[in-house]
Each structure stands twice: as C-alpha cells, then as structure tokens.
Design an enzyme around this catalytic site. Structure first.
Site, PDB file in Angstrom:
ATOM      1  N   ASP A  81      -4.757  -9.472  -6.320  1.00 54.93           N
ATOM      2  CA  ASP A  81      -5.147  -8.466  -5.336  1.00 54.93           C
ATOM      3  C   ASP A  81      -4.896  -8.972  -3.913  1.00 54.93           C
ATOM      4  O   ASP A  81      -5.125 -10.154  -3.619  1.00 54.93           O
ATOM      5  CB  ASP A  81      -6.631  -8.142  -5.524  1.00 54.93           C
ATOM      6  CG  ASP A  81      -7.068  -6.898  -4.775  1.00 54.93           C
ATOM      7  OD1 ASP A  81      -6.229  -6.006  -4.558  1.00 54.93           O
ATOM      8  OD2 ASP A  81      -8.265  -6.813  -4.424  1.00 54.93           O
ATOM      9  N   GLU A 133       0.922  -1.364  -0.358  1.00 53.47           N
ATOM     10  CA  GLU A 133       0.022  -0.519   0.431  1.00 53.47           C
ATOM     11  C   GLU A 133       0.688  -0.123   1.737  1.00 53.47           C
ATOM     12  O   GLU A 133       1.335  -0.942   2.386  1.00 53.47           O
ATOM     13  CB  GLU A 133      -1.280  -1.285   0.737  1.00 53.47           C
ATOM     14  CG  GLU A 133      -2.279  -0.508   1.574  1.00 53.47           C
ATOM     15  CD  GLU A 133      -3.597  -1.268   1.756  1.00 53.47           C
ATOM     16  OE1 GLU A 133      -4.457  -0.763   2.503  1.00 53.47           O
ATOM     17  OE2 GLU A 133      -3.762  -2.343   1.161  1.00 53.47           O
TER      18      GLU A 133
END
Length: 279
Positions: A81, A133
């Site tokens: 992550d 992202e």
C-alpha cells in the site's frame, strides 16, 4: 489460498461487491483479517504500507502471510500500500506480493503517468498487479499517512491515466480522508459515477475508516471494488491494550496478543460483511 489481487477484484466488479483491504502490522492483525474473512466466506486483501517497512521485516512478513494464505479457506491477496519508492516496489515483488500500489499523486498528471508506466512494466513482467492514484486525499484524525492536498479526481484525467498507464485498478479521490473525519464527511458520489463511466478497471476507495456505512454501500453500488481500512483497526487495537493492561497487570504477553487478535476479528468481520453488499 494466495491469489493475484486482480483476480479478486475482477470477481468483485462482476459480482457488485467490494473486498476489504486491511492494513496490518504484525501476525495478530494479519490472522484476525483472515479469520474475519473466513467467518464471512469472503476474500480478503492483506495490505502492508511502505511506511511500515522500518518496523516490519518485509520478506519475513510476506512468507508469514503466504503460509497463512495456504491454509486459509478463502482467497487471500498480499498488497503493498502507498509506495512512493521504486526500491520498495521491487522488494515487494521479489518476495511475492500479489499487487503493489505506486502512489504518484504528488506529481502532475504527465509525470504521474510516466512514473506509473514504468512501475506497470516492471510489475506486469513479474505477474503482479498495480494500483495507482490520481487526486489526493487529505489526512484526518488519528492517521499516520502523509498529508495530501485533498484534490478530487478529475474524470477526464482518470480516463487518460488508465488508458496510458495500463494500471489494473485505480484509487479515486472523492472526498474520503485518511484516518477519521474531523467534521461531517463530504463524499461526492456523483463524481464517483462520472469516474466509473469513463474507466473500466476496478475502482478503489481509500479512507474506509469513519465513513458512514450507508455511504460505503453507495460507493460499492457505483463501482468501488476495494475499500481500504487502516485507522479503525489501529484504534480498536490500541483501545483494547489501554483497557486490558491496567486490568491485567500480570498477564503474559502471549495471552495479551491472543486476546488482541480475538478483539480485532469481529471488528474486521463487520467490514467484510458490510462490503459483501448482500442486501
């Protein structure tokens, strides 16, 4: 069993549900996540953030999760992550992570595309899926993530980004925050619908902690397939320790850790069940 994250999210997208991605920090939190998923007969994503590399032996952690996954009755994926450094991604790929997230949200669109393309090429060569992202989430209370600008995702930029990078799933900034909200959440579901309309890859929601259940269900109905939960797990764990230690000053560490795992499992089960969107 251990599977590629892309496989898990493709099934979620087809089935109209979301998979919980729990940020974990040790054996007990990883075991709690898998036990929670088994109790609900749902897949689960075990997520380790790059920011925890200084306190977690990544290779040992990956081997541990892989061993747990081999015995699990459900599908398990291991996800890196919020990685900002190529070296961290290379390390995760080398020790068997199912997917990696390259967070290039601090860059302008063209730079983010260029850096993400390189990561996608590297990861796909090894059979590893990639999350990326665009837009940037703000940091709320109790979070240990970096401060973001809070810039929401542009649907047009999302379409361009996905097409040019070949990412497998996309984190969309629609108003959630890392951590707990300070004030009322302001989640732009209409923006999510616009992003869904111009992208085909599974969409990811960061900032599951503190987001109202009804809102989470609405995001799933509008295309979210993976929801990250970090802070609520941390708060449940630290809250347990703060109350348990004074009441049991002579408790053995092994007992404390077992009780911690038992405390976290139903907390995680609630999220897994909610995200299954069975109603």
């Amino acid at each position: 069993m251990m599977v590629n994250t892309k496989e898990i999210l493709a099934a979620a997208q087809l089935g109209g549900y979301a998979v919980a991605a729990f940020n974990v920090y040790n054996q007990e939190t990883a075991r709690a996540a898998i036990r929670a998923a088994e109790s609900e007969r749902q897949p689960v994503i075990i997520a380790l953030g790059e920011r925890y590399f200084p306190t977690v032996d990544v290779e040992g952690f990956a081997a541990m999760v892989q061993a747990m996954a081999a015995k699990a009755a459900i599908q398990v994926a291991l996800h890196l992550d919020h990685a900002y450094e190529r070296a961290s991604i290379e390390r995760a790929i080398a020790c068997g992570f199912s997917s990696v997230m390259f967070d290039g949200s601090k860059y302008e669109l063209e730079q983010n595309i260029r850096h993400t393309q390189a990561i996608v090429a590297l990861a796909h060569e090894a059979g590893v899926a990639v999350e990326a992202e665009i837009g940037s989430m703000a940091r709320g209370a109790f979070s240990d993530e970096e401060e973001g600008s809070g810039l929401l995702t542009s649907p047009a930029e999302a379409a361009t980004f996905v097409a040019e990078t070949g990412v497998d799933f996309l984190a969309a900034a629609i108003g959630t925050v890392h951590g707990m909200y300070e004030g009322e959440p302001n989640i732009d579901l209409g923006l999510l619908e616009q992003i869904r309309a111009v992208t085909q890859v599974p969409l990811v929601l960061h900032g599951g902690s503190g987001t109202p259940d009804a809102t989470l269900i609405e995001t799933i109905r509008r295309g979210i397939c993976k929801i990250n939960v970090n802070t609520e797990i941390s708060l449940a764990a630290t809250g347990f320790l703060q109350h348990y230690a004074p009441a049991h000053p002579k408790a053995h560490l092994s007992v404390v850790m077992a009780e911690l795992e038992n405390t976290l499992t139903p907390v995680m089960s609630r999220f897994v069940s909610l995200f299954a969107n069975r109603a």
